[in-house]
Each structure stands twice: as C-alpha cells, then as structure tokens.
Design a protein around this motif. Structure first.
Motif, mmCIF file in Angstrom:
data_model
loop_
_atom_site.group_PDB
_atom_site.id
_atom_site.type_symbol
_atom_site.label_atom_id
_atom_site.label_comp_id
_atom_site.label_asym_id
_atom_site.label_seq_id
_atom_site.Cartn_x
_atom_site.Cartn_y
_atom_site.Cartn_z
ATOM 1 N N ALA A 160 9.996 -8.526 14.841
ATOM 2 C CA ALA A 160 9.825 -7.074 14.858
ATOM 3 C C ALA A 160 10.564 -6.402 16.014
ATOM 4 N N PHE B 27 4.128 -5.572 15.603
ATOM 5 C CA PHE B 27 2.761 -5.871 15.160
ATOM 6 C C PHE B 27 1.786 -5.980 16.309
ATOM 7 N N ARG B 28 2.230 -6.546 17.424
ATOM 8 C CA ARG B 28 1.276 -6.912 18.468
ATOM 9 C C ARG B 28 1.470 -6.137 19.772
ATOM 10 N N TYR C 200 0.912 -0.592 2.936
ATOM 11 C CA TYR C 200 2.298 -0.939 2.586
ATOM 12 C C TYR C 200 3.068 0.261 2.035
ATOM 13 N N ARG D 82 4.323 2.087 5.044
ATOM 14 C CA ARG D 82 5.424 1.398 5.746
ATOM 15 C C ARG D 82 6.688 1.335 4.893
ATOM 16 N N HIS E 45 9.388 -13.712 5.274
ATOM 17 C CA HIS E 45 8.102 -13.054 5.019
ATOM 18 C C HIS E 45 8.210 -11.984 3.932
ATOM 19 N N GLY F 286 -1.909 -17.247 5.319
ATOM 20 C CA GLY F 286 -2.452 -18.218 4.363
ATOM 21 C C GLY F 286 -1.516 -18.480 3.197
ATOM 22 N N GLU F 287 -0.452 -17.668 3.050
ATOM 23 C CA GLU F 287 0.526 -17.891 1.986
ATOM 24 C C GLU F 287 1.751 -18.616 2.563
ATOM 25 N N THR G 176 10.715 -11.765 18.832
ATOM 26 C CA THR G 176 9.498 -12.217 18.142
ATOM 27 C C THR G 176 8.541 -12.817 19.161
ATOM 28 N N SER G 177 7.243 -12.578 18.949
ATOM 29 C CA SER G 177 6.235 -12.955 19.951
ATOM 30 C C SER G 177 5.919 -14.442 19.946
ATOM 31 N N TYR H 115 2.969 -18.789 12.901
ATOM 32 C CA TYR H 115 3.607 -20.008 12.386
ATOM 33 C C TYR H 115 3.894 -19.863 10.898
ATOM 34 N N ALA I 119 16.595 -5.365 22.770
ATOM 35 C CA ALA I 119 17.510 -6.002 21.820
ATOM 36 C C ALA I 119 18.820 -5.227 21.682
#
Ligand code: BJW
Length: 232
Positions: A13, A24-25, A56, A59, A109, A152-153, A176-177, A181, A219
C-alpha cells in the motif's frame, strides 16, 4: 550490479500512498470503526454483505479518481527497460502500476476493477457498485463479489510467484508493512534461495532484519532513485 539479471519486486500500500490511497495499517487503519481484518474476510461477507459491499464500492470508486505517482512511473520504466526477467508482484488491488505503463504485474490479492461471480466462477471487468446486487454479465446470477483475496483465502498465482522467487537474483520490497502472509515471508524465501534483498519503505517493516539493505523514505523519492541507479 552486473550480476543481477532476474528481479522480483513486491509492492504494498505504501507505493500508492502518495497517490492518495490510504494504507491499511497507518493512521489507525480503520474504516467506519472497522479494522480491515473485520471486513476483509469471507466470514464478514456472510455476516454482513451490505457492509462489505459498501466498503469495496467506496474504494473502487475512489481509485478511479487517483493517478499513478513517480514510484509507479519509475517501476514502469524499469519494466520497459530491464533486459532480464522482472516480475512486479503487487498486494495492491488498485490498477496504478498498469496505468503508469507497467506490464509485468501480478495482483496476488486480486483487483478492485474485477468482480467474481461465485455462481459461474467467471471474473469480469467491473467499475460500478455491487451493493444493489447487479447480475453477472455472463450467467445473470446475482452472485458477484469483489475479486479480492480476503484473510483465510489463497492468494492468486502462488506457483508463479515462487517460481520467480527461485530464479531471482534480487528481491525488492516496496511500501509494505510485512504484517500479512504469505507476502511477508517472501523476503526470507528469496534470501534463503540466494537472492540479494532490498527494502524501500517509509519505515522499517516487520521483517526488516531479513533484508540485506534498507533504504528509508517516501516511495516517490526512493523508488525513482533506485531505478536510476539500476539502469545507469
Ligand atoms: C510508505 C509510504 C510512502 C506508507 N512511501 N512507504 C498467524 C501468523 C501468520 C499468518 C497468519 C496467522 N493467522 C492468519 C494468518 C494468515 C493471514 C495473515 O497473514 N494474517 C495476518 C493478520 C497475521 N493471511 C492470509 O489469510 C492470506 N492467505 C493465506 O495465508 O492463505 C494460506 C496460504 C498458506 C501458504 C501459502 C499461501 C497461502 C490472505 C491474505 C489476504 C490479505 N488481504 C488484504 C485485503 C485485500 C483486499 C482489499 O484491499 O481490501 O490485502 S488485507 C491487506 O493487507 C491487503 C494488503 O494487500 C495487505 C498488506 O498490507 P500492506 O500493503 O503491507 O499495507 P500496510 O498498511 O500494512 O503497510 C503500509 C506500508 O507502507 C507501511 O510499511 C508504511 O511504512 C509504508 N508507507 N506510506 C513508502 N509514502
């Protein structure tokens, strides 16, 4: 740098932050008081599909107003000019790498601008809201969901990613943080497979100790500098 031929670049992100897309974080990472972990799951979609569609839809609309920044353009230039193998593995669901002109991009993703029909299993280009349950353009079922990978996907194209990591001489992680995973494990995988590892980030990621080198900064500055160095 002459020994480097094959490059894998992981983006997160942070590469789109300066285009005005929230990470996100950082800054609390909340949307209407919900953590991303509470809306980006299949369970959340079953429990409250309207909430997830609104998240969604908002976004998807927002990214269509945004523009690529100098980091996206520098990576697109590298993609165009690098003579060896190169793969940009992005966790981002926006299309800013492509709009900057990059071609060798893999969306592990998923993508905001696609909808996935869970009835006929076809993915269609999609720019409009899903909240009103529009029909699938292929089978007409009202079973469209955002074509993104929730917790979970299984992320997309993992075999292709690991094949590229096995061949990589250089692995670069940008913005990326290292909190999610399997992407957060790529640096360790790449390093154990013999690649040099470089992190470009505003601040050190969770897996920072796995990188041979870390360069800190926005960046839009550190990515063009690194690309200039590599191509000179
Ligand atoms: C800048 C900047 C600037 C800011 N310039 N930089 C316990 C332990 C280990 C794993 C698990 C566990 N429990 C569950 C798991 C697995 C789980 C997981 O990782 N959970 C964690 C919470 C622990 N993972 C999964 O479930 C994944 N699937 C899976 O594992 O399947 C099984 C499997 C096994 C083995 C192999 C393969 C598969 C699926 C994960 C799906 C993630 N989905 C999301 C949502 C996508 C759709 C959407 O957009 O809504 O993906 S979550 C969200 O996080 C999104 C992102 O792609 C992802 C990563 O976030 P990112 O990009 O790193 O953003 P931030 O905000 O975290 O960081 C921003 C960074 O930018 C920071 O570092 C800043 O410093 C930097 N920055 N401004 C440069 N200007």
């Amino acid at each position: 740098m002459s020994e480097i031929r094959n490059i894998v670049i992981l983006t997160g992100a942070g590469v789109s932050a300066e285009s005005g897309i929230d990470t996100f974080r950082d800054g609390g990472g909340l949307w209407e008081q919900h953590r991303v972990e509470d809306v980006a799951t299949p369970e959340a979609f079953v429990r409250d599909p309207d909430l997830v569609h609104r998240f969604y839809d908002m976004r998807r609309a927002a990214i269509q107003e945004k523009e690529p920044n100098p980091a996206h353009f520098a990576l697109a230039r590298l993609d165009a000019e690098w003579p060896g193998e190169l793969l940009i593995v992005t966790q981002n669901v926006d299309d800013l790498h492509e709009r900057a002109g990059a071609h060798r991009v893999l969306h592990m993703h998923g993508e905001h601008l696609k909808a996935w029909c869970t009835s006929c299993d076809v993915r269609s280009v999609w720019r409009e809201p899903l909240l009103a349950r529009p029909p699938c353009p292929v089978c007409q079922a009202r079973s469209l969901r955002p074509d993104v990978v929730w917790f979970g996907e299984m992320p997309y194209q993992m075999e292709r990613i690991y094949a590229a990591l096995r061949q990589a001489d250089l692995f670069v992680s940008i913005g990326t943080s290292g909190a999610v995973y399997p992407a957060a494990g790529f640096v360790r995988d790449a390093r154990e497979l013999g690649a040099r590892t470089l992190e470009l980030n505003l601040e050190r990621s969770q897996g920072s100790s796995w990188f041979h080198e870390t360069r800190l900064g926005p960046a839009s500055e550190v990515v063009p500098q690194w690309v200039d160095e590599l191509l000179q």
